[in-house]
Design a protein around this motif. Structure first.
Motif, PDB file in Angstrom:
ATOM      1  N   ALA A   1       0.720  -1.229  -0.080  1.00 24.86           N
ATOM      2  CA  ALA A   1      -0.015   0.189   0.079  1.00 24.86           C
ATOM      3  C   ALA A   1       0.896   1.134  -0.040  1.00 24.86           C
ATOM      4  O   ALA A   1       0.581   2.194  -0.679  1.00 24.86           O
ATOM      5  N   LYS A   2       2.041   1.459   0.821  1.00 26.87           N
ATOM      6  CA  LYS A   2       2.717   2.400   0.761  1.00 26.87           C
ATOM      7  C   LYS A   2       3.474   2.724  -0.385  1.00 26.87           C
ATOM      8  O   LYS A   2       3.495   3.717  -0.844  1.00 26.87           O
ATOM      9  N   ILE A   3       4.030   1.328  -1.139  1.00 31.18           N
ATOM     10  CA  ILE A   3       4.551   1.719  -2.465  1.00 31.18           C
ATOM     11  C   ILE A   3       3.392   2.313  -3.432  1.00 31.18           C
ATOM     12  O   ILE A   3       3.731   3.206  -4.305  1.00 31.18           O
ATOM     13  N   ILE A   4       2.248   1.727  -3.521  1.00 36.58           N
ATOM     14  CA  ILE A   4       1.411   2.246  -4.495  1.00 36.58           C
ATOM     15  C   ILE A   4       1.088   3.613  -4.220  1.00 36.58           C
ATOM     16  O   ILE A   4       0.882   4.827  -5.034  1.00 36.58           O
ATOM     17  N   ASN A   5       0.796   3.995  -2.813  1.00 35.57           N
ATOM     18  CA  ASN A   5       0.814   5.701  -2.455  1.00 35.57           C
ATOM     19  C   ASN A   5       1.802   6.542  -3.074  1.00 35.57           C
ATOM     20  O   ASN A   5       1.720   7.431  -3.617  1.00 35.57           O
ATOM     21  N   THR A   6       3.292   5.937  -2.892  1.00 30.71           N
ATOM     22  CA  THR A   6       4.193   6.849  -3.281  1.00 30.71           C
ATOM     23  C   THR A   6       4.485   6.766  -4.987  1.00 30.71           C
ATOM     24  O   THR A   6       4.518   7.921  -5.571  1.00 30.71           O
ATOM     25  N   ARG A   7       3.900   5.795  -5.637  1.00 35.76           N
ATOM     26  CA  ARG A   7       3.755   5.727  -7.011  1.00 35.76           C
ATOM     27  C   ARG A   7       2.822   6.786  -7.525  1.00 35.76           C
ATOM     28  O   ARG A   7       2.813   7.544  -8.627  1.00 35.76           O
ATOM     29  N   GLU A   8       1.662   6.854  -6.691  1.00 34.36           N
ATOM     30  CA  GLU A   8       0.487   7.975  -7.232  1.00 34.36           C
ATOM     31  C   GLU A   8       1.269   9.394  -6.957  1.00 34.36           C
ATOM     32  O   GLU A   8       1.092  10.312  -7.706  1.00 34.36           O
ATOM     33  N   TRP A   9       1.867   9.545  -5.866  1.00 36.99           N
ATOM     34  CA  TRP A   9       2.427  11.029  -5.678  1.00 36.99           C
ATOM     35  C   TRP A   9       3.388  11.073  -6.621  1.00 36.99           C
ATOM     36  O   TRP A   9       3.405  12.285  -7.224  1.00 36.99           O
ATOM     37  N   VAL A  10       4.270  10.271  -7.088  1.00 36.83           N
ATOM     38  CA  VAL A  10       5.363  10.535  -7.839  1.00 36.83           C
ATOM     39  C   VAL A  10       4.714  10.742  -9.280  1.00 36.83           C
ATOM     40  O   VAL A  10       5.176  11.815 -10.043  1.00 36.83           O
ATOM     41  N   THR A  11       3.604  10.119  -9.684  1.00 38.06           N
ATOM     42  CA  THR A  11       2.886  10.497 -11.136  1.00 38.06           C
ATOM     43  C   THR A  11       2.555  11.932 -10.975  1.00 38.06           C
ATOM     44  O   THR A  11       2.869  12.375 -11.923  1.00 38.06           O
ATOM     45  N   THR A  12       1.762  12.418  -9.899  1.00 33.05           N
ATOM     46  CA  THR A  12       1.399  13.704  -9.934  1.00 33.05           C
ATOM     47  C   THR A  12       2.569  14.498 -10.181  1.00 33.05           C
ATOM     48  O   THR A  12       2.611  15.587 -10.877  1.00 33.05           O
ATOM     49  N   GLU A  13       3.765  14.456  -9.322  1.00 32.73           N
ATOM     50  CA  GLU A  13       4.892  15.431  -9.586  1.00 32.73           C
ATOM     51  C   GLU A  13       5.510  15.351 -10.790  1.00 32.73           C
ATOM     52  O   GLU A  13       5.706  16.444 -11.224  1.00 32.73           O
ATOM     53  N   LEU A  14       5.498  14.316 -11.647  1.00 34.15           N
ATOM     54  CA  LEU A  14       6.119  14.054 -12.905  1.00 34.15           C
ATOM     55  C   LEU A  14       4.978  14.822 -13.820  1.00 34.15           C
ATOM     56  O   LEU A  14       5.783  15.525 -14.943  1.00 34.15           O
ATOM     57  N   VAL A  15       3.968  14.700 -13.793  1.00 32.26           N
ATOM     58  CA  VAL A  15       2.969  15.387 -14.462  1.00 32.26           C
ATOM     59  C   VAL A  15       3.500  16.959 -14.722  1.00 32.26           C
ATOM     60  O   VAL A  15       3.867  17.484 -15.665  1.00 32.26           O
ATOM     61  N   LYS A  16       3.560  17.329 -13.284  1.00 33.03           N
ATOM     62  CA  LYS A  16       3.902  18.834 -13.197  1.00 33.03           C
ATOM     63  C   LYS A  16       5.403  19.107 -13.861  1.00 33.03           C
ATOM     64  O   LYS A  16       5.324  20.382 -14.287  1.00 33.03           O
ATOM     65  N   LEU A  17       6.114  18.262 -13.978  1.00 36.72           N
ATOM     66  CA  LEU A  17       7.505  18.501 -14.512  1.00 36.72           C
ATOM     67  C   LEU A  17       7.464  18.272 -16.141  1.00 36.72           C
ATOM     68  O   LEU A  17       8.411  18.192 -16.952  1.00 36.72           O
ATOM     69  N   GLY A  18       6.336  17.866 -16.559  1.00 36.36           N
ATOM     70  CA  GLY A  18       6.268  17.834 -18.170  1.00 36.36           C
ATOM     71  C   GLY A  18       6.398  16.542 -18.728  1.00 36.36           C
ATOM     72  O   GLY A  18       6.524  16.246 -19.701  1.00 36.36           O
ATOM     73  N   PHE A  19       6.112  15.470 -17.987  1.00 43.40           N
ATOM     74  CA  PHE A  19       6.424  14.040 -18.178  1.00 43.40           C
ATOM     75  C   PHE A  19       5.074  13.520 -18.638  1.00 43.40           C
ATOM     76  O   PHE A  19       4.012  13.952 -18.210  1.00 43.40           O
ATOM     77  N   ARG A  20       5.181  12.639 -19.847  1.00 48.32           N
ATOM     78  CA  ARG A  20       4.065  11.568 -20.149  1.00 48.32           C
ATOM     79  C   ARG A  20       4.338  10.420 -19.457  1.00 48.32           C
ATOM     80  O   ARG A  20       5.554   9.985 -19.135  1.00 48.32           O
ATOM     81  N   ILE A  21       3.274   9.827 -18.312  1.00 45.42           N
ATOM     82  CA  ILE A  21       3.684   8.875 -17.627  1.00 45.42           C
ATOM     83  C   ILE A  21       2.513   7.725 -18.160  1.00 45.42           C
ATOM     84  O   ILE A  21       1.175   7.829 -17.985  1.00 45.42           O
ATOM     85  N   LEU A  22       2.970   6.321 -18.372  1.00 46.33           N
ATOM     86  CA  LEU A  22       2.062   5.450 -18.775  1.00 46.33           C
ATOM     87  C   LEU A  22       1.272   4.946 -17.481  1.00 46.33           C
ATOM     88  O   LEU A  22       2.181   5.049 -16.556  1.00 46.33           O
TER      89      LEU A  22
END
Ligand SMILES: Cc1ncc(COP(=O)(O)O)c(C=O)c1O
Length: 356
Positions: free
Chosen positions: A267-288
């Protein structure tokens, strides 16, 4: 190259694993390991096994561990085969269920060990292109000549194929084996294990290396119809009676029983994955859309190879596959919250310095 090599060695094209660097200051996000330690009960079980009993061979049938795995998955011991990492289970499965001369199918972008095994075992194969959005093209897997294998979620995309589509592929390949490599399924939903009793041509392969944080112990397993399990046993027993050592049996059995601890870290890893995804979108990344413990990302302006090199210079190791159509993507394992904060911060600095 040596004149003493057999034709088997001459046709091999060995797999190249991600770099394993022995430097604790490096943030290692390149081989999809778990950033959290194994459960205490796992370490205690291994320590308990270190002793006089090591002079004796381990159990060749691994029945205690198979029982523990069966219990977690609601199947019986006869449905379970255990191997030295799921890589070994995959290799034995290629030998047990695929036939030279009959083309097997796997996705063109997938776990790079599959073509390696196919070459080693002299198997013909077809690499099926992904759809434009990097999802698996389900129809293209129907009525294969010699069988099908793919990871779900796929690697390195992280994209999950819905269970209904997985079942349709199994259904449309009644004459052949369909192997679903579920190395990352605990970070997703809906394992195909529930389909094993319905489909005698289905083999599901899982591992303790990812969600259970035991990549160093080398324990993977297959779940399927008892006849398929017997096929795997016959291959194993024609190769090495004792593929799982005493420490691995003790540790993996304890890991299968430590459900609450593993649910928490998953559950912790999934939460971190969702947080990183949001941050990467802000940095202009496309995330599958990832259902795994890694993300596969591409930047609109900055080349993936450059990001790989710059991150490495900054003490962060990620994976880059210099191959079309994914050469502008990097694969980043989800680490601890702290690892990922540092990763995002360094990435932001790298992007700013290229785009002042
Ligand atoms: C899709 C897939 N299958 C299987 C494996 C092998 O895992 P192990 O041999 O550690 O069980 C990996 C490892 O990265 C993987 O990504």
């Amino acid at each position: 190259m040596s004149k003493y090599w057999s034709s088997l060695v001459n046709r091999t094209d060995p797999y190249v694993p991600g770099e394993q660097i022995n430097d604790p200051s490096i943030i290692k996000l390149n081989t999809n390991e778990n950033p959290y330690p194994p459960a205490d009960s796992v370490l205690q079980a291994i320590q308990h096994e270190v002793g006089e009993a090591l002079r004796l061979y381990p159990s060749p049938s691994v029945s205690g561990l198979r029982e523990a795995i069966a219990k977690v998955h609601g199947v019986s011991q006869e449905n379970v085969f255990v191997g030295n990492g799921s890589d070994e289970v995959l290799a034995f499965s290629f030998m047990a269920f695929f036939e030279p001369g009959k083309k097997i199918r796997f996705p063109s972008i997938t776990y790079s060990f599959y073509p390696v095994y196919a070459k080693l075992f002299n198997l013909d194969f077809e690499e099926v292109s992904l759809n434009h959005d990097f999802t698996i093209n389900t129809n293209a897997f129907y009525q294969s000549e010699g069988g099908v294998i793919f990871p779900n979620p796929n690697a390195p995309t992280g994209i999950l194929l819905p269970i209904e589509q997985v079942e349709e592929i199994i259904f449309q390949n009644e004459a052949n084996i369909v192997i679903i490599d579920e190395a990352y399924i605990d970070f997703a939903k809906e394992s195909a294990v529930s389909l094993v009793h319905k489909h005698p041509n289905l083999l599901v392969i899982q591992t303790t290396s990812k969600s259970r944080g035991l990549a160093g112990l080398r324990v993977g397993y297959a779940i399927g119809n008892p006849e398929l399990i017997e096929g795997l046993e016959r291959v194993k027993n024609s190769f090495n009676s004792y593929t799982i050592d005493r420490l691995a049996i003790a540790g993996a059995t304890a890991a299968m029983n430590a459900t609450t601890y593993y649910e928490e870290i998953i559950a912790k890893i999934i939460n971190t994955r969702e947080w990183v995804t949001t941050e990467l979108v802000k940095l202009g990344f496309r995330i599958l859309p990832s259902q795994a413990n890694f993300v596969f990302i591409s930047h609109q302006n900055v080349k993936a190879e450059f990001l790989y090199t710059k991150l490495k210079e900054n003490g962060i190791l990620i994976r880059h596959f210099p191959k079309e159509p994914i050469k502008n993507f990097i694969r980043v394992t989800i680490g601890t919250d702290n690892d990922m904060k540092i990763f995002v911060r360094k990435l932001r600095q790298i992007l700013q310095s290229t785009n002042p």
